[in-house]
Structures are given as structure tokens and as C-alpha cells.
Design a protein around this motif. Structure first.
Motif, PDB file in Angstrom:
ATOM      1  N   HIS A   1       0.858  -1.195   0.000  1.00 54.03           N
ATOM      2  CA  HIS A   1       0.000   0.000   0.000  1.00 54.03           C
ATOM      3  C   HIS A   1       0.894   1.245   0.000  1.00 54.03           C
ATOM      4  CE1 HIS A   1      -2.616   3.195   1.610  1.00 54.03           C
ATOM      5  NE2 HIS A   1      -3.496   2.600   0.824  1.00 54.03           N
TER       6      HIS A   1
ATOM      7  N   TYR B   1       1.092   3.755   1.750  1.00 52.77           N
ATOM      8  CA  TYR B   1       1.563   4.308   3.031  1.00 52.77           C
ATOM      9  C   TYR B   1       2.750   3.551   3.606  1.00 52.77           C
ATOM     10  CZ  TYR B   1      -2.858   6.947   3.392  1.00 52.77           C
ATOM     11  OH  TYR B   1      -3.914   7.787   3.189  1.00 52.77           O
TER      12      TYR B   1
ATOM     13  N   ASP C   1      -3.642   1.808  -4.179  1.00 53.04           N
ATOM     14  CA  ASP C   1      -4.585   2.148  -3.114  1.00 53.04           C
ATOM     15  C   ASP C   1      -5.384   0.888  -2.788  1.00 53.04           C
ATOM     16  OD1 ASP C   1      -6.590   1.931  -5.069  1.00 53.04           O
ATOM     17  OD2 ASP C   1      -6.921   4.083  -5.238  1.00 53.04           O
ATOM     18  N   SER C   2      -6.348   1.001  -1.892  1.00 53.36           N
ATOM     19  CA  SER C   2      -7.062  -0.213  -1.452  1.00 53.36           C
ATOM     20  C   SER C   2      -7.772  -0.912  -2.604  1.00 53.36           C
ATOM     21  CB  SER C   2      -8.105   0.134  -0.394  1.00 53.36           C
ATOM     22  OG  SER C   2      -7.534   0.890   0.604  1.00 53.36           O
TER      23      SER C   2
ATOM     24  N   PHE D   1      -7.081  -5.461   7.446  1.00 55.56           N
ATOM     25  CA  PHE D   1      -8.295  -5.600   6.634  1.00 55.56           C
ATOM     26  C   PHE D   1      -7.951  -5.771   5.153  1.00 55.56           C
ATOM     27  CE2 PHE D   1      -7.771  -0.929   6.403  1.00 55.56           C
ATOM     28  CZ  PHE D   1      -8.023  -0.681   5.058  1.00 55.56           C
ATOM     29  N   MET D   2      -6.815  -5.219   4.729  1.00 55.36           N
ATOM     30  CA  MET D   2      -6.417  -5.334   3.323  1.00 55.36           C
ATOM     31  C   MET D   2      -6.015  -6.778   3.009  1.00 55.36           C
ATOM     32  SD  MET D   2      -4.204  -1.860   2.798  1.00 55.36           S
ATOM     33  CE  MET D   2      -4.989  -0.262   2.975  1.00 55.36           C
TER      34      MET D   2
ATOM     35  N   TYR E   1     -17.162   0.980   4.373  1.00 52.79           N
ATOM     36  CA  TYR E   1     -15.842   1.313   3.845  1.00 52.79           C
ATOM     37  C   TYR E   1     -15.026   0.025   3.980  1.00 52.79           C
ATOM     38  CZ  TYR E   1     -11.643   4.356   3.409  1.00 52.79           C
ATOM     39  OH  TYR E   1     -10.496   4.977   3.010  1.00 52.79           O
TER      40      TYR E   1
ATOM     41  N   ASN F   1     -12.256  -0.463   4.968  1.00 49.56           N
ATOM     42  CA  ASN F   1     -11.479  -0.445   6.218  1.00 49.56           C
ATOM     43  C   ASN F   1     -12.329  -0.982   7.378  1.00 49.56           C
ATOM     44  OD1 ASN F   1     -10.285   1.393   4.379  1.00 49.56           O
ATOM     45  ND2 ASN F   1      -9.192   2.420   6.017  1.00 49.56           N
TER      46      ASN F   1
ATOM     47  N   SER G   1     -12.043   4.475  -0.893  1.00 44.93           N
ATOM     48  CA  SER G   1     -12.087   5.939  -1.057  1.00 44.93           C
ATOM     49  C   SER G   1     -12.170   6.317  -2.537  1.00 44.93           C
ATOM     50  CB  SER G   1     -10.869   6.581  -0.407  1.00 44.93           C
ATOM     51  OG  SER G   1      -9.704   6.114  -1.030  1.00 44.93           O
TER      52      SER G   1
ATOM     53  N   HIS H   1      -5.861  11.000   9.755  1.00 40.98           N
ATOM     54  CA  HIS H   1      -6.434  12.053   8.894  1.00 40.98           C
ATOM     55  C   HIS H   1      -7.221  13.089   9.683  1.00 40.98           C
ATOM     56  CE1 HIS H   1      -5.301   9.108   5.836  1.00 40.98           C
ATOM     57  NE2 HIS H   1      -5.155  10.184   5.085  1.00 40.98           N
TER      58      HIS H   1
ATOM     59  N   HIS I   1      -6.933  13.660   1.549  1.00 40.17           N
ATOM     60  CA  HIS I   1      -7.655  12.388   1.463  1.00 40.17           C
ATOM     61  C   HIS I   1      -9.071  12.595   2.027  1.00 40.17           C
ATOM     62  CE1 HIS I   1      -8.578   8.117   2.077  1.00 40.17           C
ATOM     63  NE2 HIS I   1      -7.599   7.870   1.221  1.00 40.17           N
TER      64      HIS I   1
ATOM     65  N   GLU J   1     -10.739  10.971   3.993  1.00 38.00           N
ATOM     66  CA  GLU J   1     -10.899  10.593   5.407  1.00 38.00           C
ATOM     67  C   GLU J   1     -10.684  11.804   6.309  1.00 38.00           C
ATOM     68  OE1 GLU J   1      -8.305   7.360   6.426  1.00 38.00           O
ATOM     69  OE2 GLU J   1      -9.220   6.032   4.959  1.00 38.00           O
TER      70      GLU J   1
ATOM     71  N   SER K   1      -8.536   9.629  -3.263  1.00 36.04           N
ATOM     72  CA  SER K   1      -7.808   8.474  -2.711  1.00 36.04           C
ATOM     73  C   SER K   1      -6.296   8.676  -2.845  1.00 36.04           C
ATOM     74  CB  SER K   1      -8.200   7.215  -3.494  1.00 36.04           C
ATOM     75  OG  SER K   1      -7.608   7.258  -4.777  1.00 36.04           O
ATOM     76  N   THR K   2      -5.531   7.789  -2.257  1.00 32.96           N
ATOM     77  CA  THR K   2      -4.073   7.912  -2.337  1.00 32.96           C
ATOM     78  C   THR K   2      -3.602   7.880  -3.805  1.00 32.96           C
ATOM     79  OG1 THR K   2      -3.911   5.526  -1.921  1.00 32.96           O
ATOM     80  CG2 THR K   2      -3.564   6.982  -0.050  1.00 32.96           C
TER      81      THR K   2
END
Ligand code: 13P
Ligand code: SF4
Length: 366
Positions: free
Chosen positions: A44, A46, A60-61, A83-84, A138, A140, A159, A231, A254, A256, A270-271
């Protein structure tokens, strides 16, 4: 209902005294070479730079979920949060194993809604209104919440597709229950033309969620109280200060981030949207970015022809994403090499069934 089929592993980690950071990276590259196509690393945005340098695919997710659904490799190492990896496990084929290098890499927002609370809230809301409510989660969140959404004719969003999924939900039902992130829900619904006074916040820590049956009847959107503490650290005052210091700086955040911040910013997304926007901007352009610091720093280094700063003077670091370190990754690589993989994320068939329905609906809508 059990989420997992297997016991979780917690092996001791490789210490600094045992191997230096350089030796860790060398061994990681060597094992990777040896294992070839057997192993794919997903990262990801991040994640820290060393981890990203080892990733076969970054995203991104939504992109990583899509990637997981089409990979052939026997082992998918997910450098991200819990969760990913759960989502990747549900979308990958039965013969594939998804590994999370650090089992403590969770998401504090995802932890703000659990199945017992959601079941109770659903019951309260249903008691207050006979309107058709579509639950949207979401991505997440834990697999048990995805299961809830699948079982109740709802969908999952990320997102980057929240707008499309919420549009679908509003066509599909009269009201929306959106969890766990109140900010993504509020920002997206507002963008779609729903006024703020048609949205209420359901707080599971308060009696009946802190809302009356009349408020539920009047509301179009019921937002869960959850948020991302990373965020939520960005403020409207920071956006105003940046604009005051240099009106030519574009602020991108973002979704969030809180409503005030998103409204004050020039853009949000999103990212991947943030990355693409900055990448395609002309040389010399100036950016203040409201998202996780590892991504902001990477963009600043990569696009040194642009002036890129964090929107916040404080380090907005996702401490759980940061838990994935190269030496923990090496534990995972070594375990695969020995044929005894550790930290395998395996969602039970019982939970997978409805969760997959909701995930597949999301992929179809977006
Ligand atoms: P993206 O899907 O935009 O990458 O966001 C994931 C996330 O957890 C942001 O905090
Ligand atoms: Fe969760 Fe926030 Fe970290 Fe994203 S940045 S993984 S929402 S805690």
C-alpha cells in the motif's frame, strides 16, 4: 462466528544484533530471486520506502484488491494492514496463501465498529423506520462487517469508488447506513448533493446511538461515528495558513479528513488520485498534501521539480502501517522458503460467502 480458519502465528522477530538493515535487504532480494514466481509482494502507498522498494505492485485499497483477485502466485505477501490482507485472501484463489508480515498491523478506524455493535445498531434503526436501508461499509473494516453488508443486500466501497457505490445505494434504497468512517461518508454524500442536515451520526457508545427514532426517520444518511486518527489530525486552520503563506499552493487531501478540511482544500481523493494529480502537475507547481507522511515524503523526493509539503507541521504517520518492517518481511520470506509459512490470513468459508457477495458487487459497480 469465527473469522479465521487457522491459529495465528507470533514468532520472535529477527533482531538488529542478528542482522543489520543492509543484511536484511540483501537476504530479502536473494530469497525473492530464489522463489521467483511463487511469491508476489503487494504494497500500500503508506508503506515505508524500503518496503515499497520490494513491492511488485503498489496501489490504493481498490487497486490492491483488484490485483489480489488476478494474481497467480502461490504466496501473496501483503504489506499493508489487516483488513487489506483479509480482503486479498477473500478475493484470491483457494490454493493461494496471503501473508501479513506483522499481525499487529491493524487499522484503528476499522476497530471502531464491531459486529455486535453493528447488529445492535441495525436492530435499533429498523425499529425506528420501515424505510429500505442499504448498508455500505468502507473497506477499512473486519471481514465480519463485510459479511453483514453482504447478508443485508449492501456493498463495500473504498475511497476511490465511494461516490459510485453510494450512488448505487441511493438508487437501491431510501436510506443509507454508512460505516465505519463518518468523514468519508459525509464528504461523499455532500458531494452527491445530500445536505448536512439530512445526515446524522450514530455513536454506539451512547444509548440508542445518541439519536432519536424521529432523527432516524428524518435522516437520509446514518453515519457511524468512526474516523481515522491520522487524517483527523489535519485541520482547517492548517489549510488557511498554507493559503495565507502562499496562495499559489494547491491543497489536496484524502477524503478521510474532516468535512471542514475537505471543504477548505482545493481537491480531495484516494491515495492513487493524490499521486496521479501531483505526478501530472507542471514542474514548479506547489502542493500541500493532507495524507499519511510516508506517501507525502515519497512524492516530495520523487517529484523534486515540484514543491511538495505535508499540510500538517506534525508527523501524520499511520503507526500500524509502519509496523511492517523489512526484517518482519524477512521472517515471512524465510518461512515460505522453509515451506512453513507464518502469519497466513485465512478467512473462514462461513464469513467469506456473504463478504464476497459485497466485494464482488463493489468491483462490479466501480
Ligand atoms: P486508499 O484506498 O485511498 O489508499 O486509502 C486507504 C487508507 O487506509 C487511507 O487511510
Ligand atoms: Fe487506518 Fe487511518 Fe492507517 Fe488508513 S491511515 S490504515 S484509515 S489508521
Amino acid at each position: 462466528m469465527n473469522i479465521y480458519e487457522n491459529e495465528q502465528d507470533h514468532l520472535p522477530k529477527i533482531s538488529e544484533a542478528e542482522l543489520s538493515d543492509e543484511q536484511v535487504m540483501e537476504e530479502l532480494h536473494a530469497i525473492r530471486e530464489e522463489l521467483g514466481d511463487k511469491l508476489v509482494v503487494l504494497g500500500h502507498h503508506y508503506q515505508q520506502d524500503d518496503v515499497i522498494s520490494l513491492a511488485d505492485h503498489t496501489g490504493d485499497s481498490l487497486q490492491l484488491a483488484r490485483e489480489a483477485a488476478k494474481l497467480d502466485a502461490e504466496y501473496i505477501i501483503f504489506c499493508g494492514v489487516h483488513f487489506m490482507a483479509e480482503t486479498a485472501d477473500m478475493l484470491s484463489a483457494p490454493h493461494q496463501k496471503v501473508i501479513l508480515p506483522d499481525m499487529n498491523a491493524g487499522c484503528t478506524m476499522a476497530d471502531m465498529a464491531n459486529r455486535v455493535e453493528i447488529d445492535r445498531a441495525w436492530e435499533n434503526i429498523k425499529k425506528a423506520t420501515s424505510a429500505k436501508i442499504t448498508p455500505i461499509t468502507y473497506i477499512n473494516c473486519s471481514a465480519l462487517l463485510k459479511d453483514f453488508v453482504g447478508a443485508n443486500d449492501g456493498a463495500i466501497c473504498t475511497s476511490s469508488n465511494a461516490k459510485k457505490v453510494i450512488e448505487w445505494a441511493l438508487e437501491h434504497g431510501e436510506k443509507l447506513l454508512f460505516f465505519p468512517d463518518q468523514h468519508l461518508g459525509r464528504n461523499t454524500c455532500f458531494d452527491l448533493g445530500i445536505p448536512l442536515d439530512e445526515m446524522i451520526v450514530y455513536n454506539p457508545n451512547m444509548q440508542n446511538g445518541g439519536v432519536t427514532p424521529e432523527q432516524i426517520q428524518k435522516a437520509k444518511v446514518i453515519l457511524w461515528y468512526g474516523y481515522c486518527s491520522v487524517h483527523q489530525g489535519f485541520t482547517k486552520a492548517q489549510v488557511e495558513q498554507i493559503k495565507k503563506d502562499d496562495p499559489e499552493t494547491t491543497v489536496i487531501v484524502h477524503p478521510e479528513c474532516s468535512f471542514d478540511v475537505v471543504q477548505a482544500a482545493d481537491m480531495d481523493g484516494s491515495t492513487s488520485h493524490i499521486i496521479n494529480t501531483v505526478k501530472n502537475a507542471p514542474a514548479g507547481s506547489k502542493w500541500a498534501i493532507g495524507t499519511e507522511i510516508n506517501l507525502v515524503n515519497r512524492l516530495a523526493n520523487e517529484f523534486s521539480d515540484k514543491k511538495i509539503v505535508s499540510l500538517s507541521p506534525y508527523q501524520c504517520l499511520c503507526a500500524t502501517m509502519y509496523r511492517v518492517r523489512p526484517r518482519w518481511l524477512l521472517e515471512s520470506f524465510r518461512s515460505i522458503k522453509r515451506g512453513e509459512p507464518i502469519n497466513v490470513i485465512s478467512v473462514s468459508e462461513e464469513v467469506k460467502k456473504n463478504s464476497l457477495k459485497a466485494l464482488e458487487r463493489m468491483l462490479k459497480i466501480s
